[in-house]
Design a protein around this motif. Sequence first.
Motif, PDB file in Angstrom:
ATOM      1  N   THR A  92      33.651 -13.285 -37.006  1.00  0.00           N
ATOM      2  CA  THR A  92      33.463 -14.733 -36.891  1.00  0.00           C
ATOM      3  C   THR A  92      32.174 -14.979 -36.109  1.00  0.00           C
ATOM      4  O   THR A  92      31.388 -14.052 -35.876  1.00  0.00           O
ATOM      5  N   ASN A  93      31.987 -16.218 -35.655  1.00  0.00           N
ATOM      6  CA  ASN A  93      30.838 -16.495 -34.798  1.00  0.00           C
ATOM      7  C   ASN A  93      30.878 -15.677 -33.513  1.00  0.00           C
ATOM      8  O   ASN A  93      29.839 -15.249 -33.005  1.00  0.00           O
ATOM      9  N   THR A  94      32.073 -15.466 -32.972  1.00  0.00           N
ATOM     10  CA  THR A  94      32.203 -14.927 -31.624  1.00  0.00           C
ATOM     11  C   THR A  94      32.747 -13.507 -31.542  1.00  0.00           C
ATOM     12  O   THR A  94      32.793 -12.932 -30.453  1.00  0.00           O
ATOM     13  N   GLY A 123      30.099 -10.602 -33.194  1.00  0.00           N
ATOM     14  CA  GLY A 123      30.003 -11.674 -34.171  1.00  0.00           C
ATOM     15  C   GLY A 123      28.584 -12.107 -34.490  1.00  0.00           C
ATOM     16  O   GLY A 123      27.600 -11.459 -34.107  1.00  0.00           O
ATOM     17  N   ARG A 176      27.218 -20.178 -31.226  1.00  0.00           N
ATOM     18  CA  ARG A 176      28.055 -20.947 -32.140  1.00  0.00           C
ATOM     19  C   ARG A 176      29.524 -20.725 -31.773  1.00  0.00           C
ATOM     20  O   ARG A 176      29.955 -19.581 -31.595  1.00  0.00           O
ATOM     21  N   ASP A 183      33.633 -21.021 -32.626  1.00  0.00           N
ATOM     22  CA  ASP A 183      34.567 -21.050 -33.750  1.00  0.00           C
ATOM     23  C   ASP A 183      35.470 -22.266 -33.585  1.00  0.00           C
ATOM     24  O   ASP A 183      36.413 -22.254 -32.788  1.00  0.00           O
ATOM     25  N   SER A 184      35.163 -23.314 -34.317  1.00  0.00           N
ATOM     26  CA  SER A 184      35.894 -24.566 -34.165  1.00  0.00           C
ATOM     27  C   SER A 184      37.179 -24.532 -34.990  1.00  0.00           C
ATOM     28  O   SER A 184      37.160 -24.157 -36.167  1.00  0.00           O
ATOM     29  N   THR A 221      33.052 -19.060 -25.153  1.00  0.00           N
ATOM     30  CA  THR A 221      32.757 -17.638 -25.367  1.00  0.00           C
ATOM     31  C   THR A 221      31.813 -17.116 -24.293  1.00  0.00           C
ATOM     32  O   THR A 221      31.125 -17.891 -23.605  1.00  0.00           O
TER      33      THR A 221
END
Length: 694
Positions: free
Chosen positions: A208-210, A268, A589, A591-592, A631
């Motif tokens: 993911t982003n993170t 990520g 970024r 992760d929403s 994060t």
Amino acid sequence: MTQTWRLDDTRQTLVLGARGDRLAEVVYWGPRLPEDEDCATIVRGGDIDVTGGMLDVNPELSISPEATRTFPGQPGMVIRGEDGMPILPKFRFARAEETPNGLSLHYVDTSNGLRYAATFELDPQTHIIASRSVLEADRSLHLHWLAAPVMPAPQMSDEMIDFSGRWCGEFQMNRTAWSAGIRYRENRTGRTGHEHFPGLLVPCRGATNTQGQVYGFHYGWSGGHRMIAEELPDGRRQVQFGHASRMESKPRTRFASSTLYSVFSSDGINGCAVSFQRHLRDRIITWPDASRPRPVHYNSWEAVYFNHKIDELKDLAAHAALLGAERFVLDDGWFGMRDNDESSLADWVVDPRKYPDGLDPLIEHVHGLDMTFGIWFEPEMVNPDSELHRAHPDWALGGEDQILGRQQKALDMSNEAVRDYLFDRISHVLENHAIDYIKWDHNRVLPQPDAAQTMGSYALIDRLREAFPNVEIESCASGGGRIDFGILSRTHRVWLSDSNDAVERLRMQHNAAIFLPLVVTGSHVGPRVCHTSGRTINIRFRAWVAAQRHMGFEMDPRELTEDETAVLSRVTAWWRENRKWMGRADILRLDSPDDAVIAEQQLAEDDSRFVVFAGKADTSSQIAPRPLRLTRLDPAAMYRIDLVNRDDINHLSRGDTLLKTDAKTVSGSYLMNHGLILPWSFPETMWVIEGTKL
């Protein structure tokens, strides 16, 4: 005989190996290996089995795959002799040059009179691997394709992510599933292009982003590129980047790729993003004064367009200064007989009708307001209705019957006489006026792709930079049409998009931050009614979206109400107070859990503070906001968190949530594992949360 070479940093290891004297291949790229790892075993460990229907030995996926090795995929180079006959190289090892963080491998093909070199430099701080290919020959050749050193792609990956776009819609992310065959993208517009940004992400399964493993690539070239992401019949995968094919119009004895910037991340997409951001900011851009804070911009374009009246421009400058602007940029319309986009490009002489006393009265007024002065040029273009085109129609690139773009042609930048003319005209303006900034535009695609055009543009910019080292340059090409590390090695800012629509900007900035830091990414507060989308957007959302990057204004500030003036002044003051640490911060970024919320966390270089921007671009599918996890915080530390724009809470947000009343103190572990519950909001709302490590 097995040859091996190894490059390491604290994050990753890159191992290259070769059997005998053949071209090396990347046999391992990923998390750092132990110091005592036997690299020869790594070479053998990469061998895949053979069975029926295959060759007896699998051809190596080398740094430049060769057709003469019966390689089943796309080769690393395609060349022909001057007679048009194809040449199939068969390189053999010549020598290796090693430094603590670098490697240069040299190969020869004596039968064809060819020499090939591949270089790798691993930056131990940014974790970027910069690689490049060079081909030399004893006789002139036609080059159809030369890849930068070829990198493998992981097989524990289900998809790849690349970037497309359009005018006013740059940096759109595409997800494409891996399958047998190739994902082939080629930009033949002659510039980097809105349509095909030269970047690629390859996430491993679950990334993911993170979190998770991700491989990132960017090709630093401004003239159009080709990308190949290929899965071979045996399952191996390769990534190739280079100039767009057949870009070299003339036979030569030496060709080189641009630099391919590659990085491995174990945390990520953000791991790739932070590396690209830091490498661009700290290694590629050469600042006139790196200690100078990035000034708040004011650009005149959407306030006046071509209708330049000096008294009105002075009034605009005064209003912009009251809002907090520190640089005034005079856009298109100051030269020749430029009343629209149909004439005068290349006639870089101040228009005496609009400026009877020249530019100095306006510049002196701007300086009196404690603002610096910038100006717009589009040096590589010419209107047919111009003094230059009438005198030198042969200086235009392409045929006489070509399709115009924005009523203009491109000048032939490979022509030294053209570059000399442009240098003289631009130099005259800079020498005779107190100008410290150029907005350098490029408003049409080229009539034909040609690497010499890009090299000529680079040469002109380099010459001007040498002559005027204190002048900053912004790269603009109908907005984001020329953004890459090649142009940014010569410039200092990019105009991300011609769209000042804050909803569109929110998404574009979020994606562009995978490659671009705050300090280079221009973002302006546009008019109340957006000129490119027609959308009416409130000042609070417009201002905070601009405050996510290098902030500026591009509208008529006289349209602002008293409340709008107060809001914009307050946000601008906040940005000016925080820009120093934000300019060195990592843009992460988030992760929403809500697809309507686009959120990022800007974390200070020393980890002492952060700011979260959570923008709501659409209506949420659920009724109440879900927790937003942060994060890269210290799980054992306590953080004081505060909602900066608490006054923006509307009457339909009725609960007593953590952030709504005053600052709170919670642990990093809580923020990363549970997260922040934001107040309920309408679409087109931005929440700004400051965090301080205690």
